[in-house]
Design an enzyme around this catalytic site. Structure first.
Site, PDB file in Angstrom:
ATOM      1  N   PRO A  66       0.558  -0.900   0.083  1.00  0.00           N
ATOM      2  CA  PRO A  66       0.047   0.011  -0.182  1.00  0.00           C
ATOM      3  C   PRO A  66       0.894   0.888   0.390  1.00  0.00           C
ATOM      4  O   PRO A  66       1.774   1.726   0.476  1.00  0.00           O
ATOM      5  CB  PRO A  66      -0.445   0.102   1.093  1.00  0.00           C
ATOM      6  CG  PRO A  66      -0.026  -1.519   1.841  1.00  0.00           C
ATOM      7  CD  PRO A  66       0.380  -1.852   1.264  1.00  0.00           C
ATOM      8  N   THR A 131       5.573   4.928   5.707  1.00  0.00           N
ATOM      9  CA  THR A 131       5.201   3.995   6.433  1.00  0.00           C
ATOM     10  C   THR A 131       5.223   3.141   7.416  1.00  0.00           C
ATOM     11  O   THR A 131       4.905   2.257   5.895  1.00  0.00           O
ATOM     12  CB  THR A 131       3.885   5.330   7.404  1.00  0.00           C
ATOM     13  OG1 THR A 131       2.485   4.623   6.887  1.00  0.00           O
ATOM     14  CG2 THR A 131       3.316   7.153   7.080  1.00  0.00           C
ATOM     15  N   ASP A 132       5.186   2.683   8.375  1.00  0.00           N
ATOM     16  CA  ASP A 132       4.686   1.647   9.242  1.00  0.00           C
ATOM     17  C   ASP A 132       3.541   0.505   7.728  1.00  0.00           C
ATOM     18  O   ASP A 132       3.590  -0.685   7.435  1.00  0.00           O
ATOM     19  CB  ASP A 132       4.994   0.635  10.286  1.00  0.00           C
ATOM     20  CG  ASP A 132       6.220   1.644  10.698  1.00  0.00           C
ATOM     21  OD1 ASP A 132       7.484   0.846  10.025  1.00  0.00           O
ATOM     22  OD2 ASP A 132       6.425   1.551  12.377  1.00  0.00           O
ATOM     23  N   CYS A 133       3.270   1.022   8.037  1.00  0.00           N
ATOM     24  CA  CYS A 133       1.904   0.831   7.133  1.00  0.00           C
ATOM     25  C   CYS A 133       1.214   0.973   5.829  1.00  0.00           C
ATOM     26  O   CYS A 133       0.581   0.084   4.654  1.00  0.00           O
ATOM     27  CB  CYS A 133       0.137   1.145   8.124  1.00  0.00           C
ATOM     28  SG  CYS A 133       0.118   2.518   8.420  1.00  0.00           S
ATOM     29  N   TYR A 134       1.999   2.234   5.493  1.00  0.00           N
ATOM     30  CA  TYR A 134       2.304   2.241   4.414  1.00  0.00           C
ATOM     31  C   TYR A 134       3.608   2.356   3.504  1.00  0.00           C
ATOM     32  O   TYR A 134       4.041   3.346   3.363  1.00  0.00           O
ATOM     33  CB  TYR A 134       1.368   3.488   3.566  1.00  0.00           C
ATOM     34  CG  TYR A 134       0.053   3.558   3.467  1.00  0.00           C
ATOM     35  CD1 TYR A 134      -0.717   3.027   3.577  1.00  0.00           C
ATOM     36  CD2 TYR A 134      -0.539   4.442   5.304  1.00  0.00           C
ATOM     37  CE1 TYR A 134      -2.327   2.966   3.145  1.00  0.00           C
ATOM     38  CE2 TYR A 134      -1.446   4.026   5.629  1.00  0.00           C
ATOM     39  CZ  TYR A 134      -2.737   3.240   4.723  1.00  0.00           C
ATOM     40  OH  TYR A 134      -3.990   3.558   4.819  1.00  0.00           O
TER      41      TYR A 134
END
Length: 389
Positions: A66, A131-134
């Site tokens: 993502p 980022t860690d989630c993106y």
């Protein structure tokens, strides 16, 4: 006389009598307001004119891995990405950033919206905030209206309830949002289609409010809120119509349902891109007053002539002229005959009203009760009223 529920029942049964706004005005001349009000159930209005305060919400769908998009270009036009990870807002008047040639300079968000509605592919280029989630940093692809999740117009300011007439009293040509204005009062331009325009036939917004279902770009849309620069306190004539820019509406509608006949990118030389948009508003005949208001003629509507050669927010005017004078093709300013032309397409404005009429007659378009009225007490707050600290 009627309720919206009663009118909708007749629409569902294909028994509703629907007139376009011009048909209504003709019938009132022939049989009077009272008889016309007893006959007609719905009056359809329409306009097709530049509405640059428009744009599209687009959700691309998540990539793998993502990406949290923080800069994005769609066919070279910057799209705002400062909210959800793959949510974008593409402004109709945003210009393409690449300036390699005249063809590119004349392209903007309105043209990209038109292409998407037409089913054409457009290029997406995005830069992400890692980022860690993106974890993804960049993304490039080609999309169409069928390969993205949401694609809907959300227009902060449409359907001005009147506007101005632009002229140029200076010594050099001017390029404006009303198009080119020739020096020494060489021409005049206006944008509102006058007596067929939706809100001039409902001057106090008694029929149009939040939740009103409308014709938007060839699909079904809704009134979402008051529009930006909404100024219902504008001075008004005895017939309640404003003498200049007044009420505006924010509109929303699914662009995947729309038709490029009614949504077209355009460009004003040395000013920038914009969007020509068809909007139709049905007016339910709930009482005789509705017909009385809709019977207004171009000779009974006025707009101010504004001199764009003065570089100020408040510019001098040359007084008021009627829309009947404007539609004659010439107006007189200080004894001089000045040719004048509309930016709105009168022909296509009529076609919007006609197509909406046909939808209602076919039973495919019913009316809605408003959720809440549009505020009619909004003042206009310019920034030059405040002191800099």
């Amino acid at each position: 006389m009627r309720t919206i529920a009663e009118i909708n029942e007749k629409i569902n049964q294909k028994r509703a009598l629907v007139w376009t706004i011009e048909e209504l005005k003709t019938r009132v001349v022939e049989i009077g307001v009272t008889k016309a009000a007893k006959e007609v159930d719905v009056i359809t209005t329409g306009t097709f004119e530049p509405m640059e305060s428009s744009g599209a919400i687009i959700n691309l769908g998540h990539t793998d891995p993502p990406i949290k998009i923080r800069r994005c270009w769609i066919d070279g036009v910057p799209a705002y990405s400062g909210f959800g990870a793959v949510d974008l807002y593409l402004g109709a008047s945003c210009a393409v950033e690449a300036m390699d040639g005249e063809e590119l300079r004349e392209r903007g968000g309105g043209h990209v919206i038109q292409d998407l509605i037409a089913g054409k592919p457009v290029q997406v280029r995005a830069l992400g905030q890692v980022t860690d989630c993106y974890p993804r940093a960049t993304f490039e692809t080609t999309v169409t209206r069928d390969t993205i999740n949401q694609f809907y117009l959300f227009n902060p300011r449409n359907l001005y309830q009147n506007f101005i007439i632009g002229v140029n009293g200076g010594d050099r040509p001017l390029h404006t949002y009303l198009g080119p204005l020739q020096p020494r009062l060489g021409n005049a331009a206006y944008s509102n289609p006058g007596a067929i325009s939706p809100l001039l036939n409902d001057p106090d917004l008694q029929l149009v409010g939040i939740g009103t279902r409308i014709f938007l770009g060839g699909g079904i849309g809704y009134v979402a809120w008051e529009g930006t620069q909404h100024f219902p306190l504008q001075k008004r004539l005895a017939n309640r119509t404003p003498i200049g820019p007044s009420a505006t509406l924010a509109l929303i509608g699914d662009a995947k349902q729309m038709d490029v006949r009614w949504v077209r990118g355009c460009y004003f030389k040395s000013y920038g891109p914009s969007l020509m948009l068809g909007v139709g508003v049905p007016l339910p005949v709930l009482n005789e007053t509705v017909v009385e208001r809709c019977a207004v003629q171009d000779k009974d509507l006025v707009a101010p002539i504004v001199d764009f050669s003065i570089p100020r927010r408040v510019r001098p005017t040359f007084g008021l002229v009627s829309y009947a004078q404007l539609k004659s093709g010439k107006i007189t300013i200080e004894g001089k005959a000045v040719r004048v032309a509309p930016l709105a397409s009168i022909f296509l404005s009529r076609q919007v009203a006609l197509e909406l009429k046909q939808w209602i007659e076919a039973g495919t378009f019913t009316l809605t009760e408003t959720v809440s009225p549009i505020p009619m007490d909004r003042a206009f707050l310019p920034q030059d009223r405040w002191t800099d600290f």
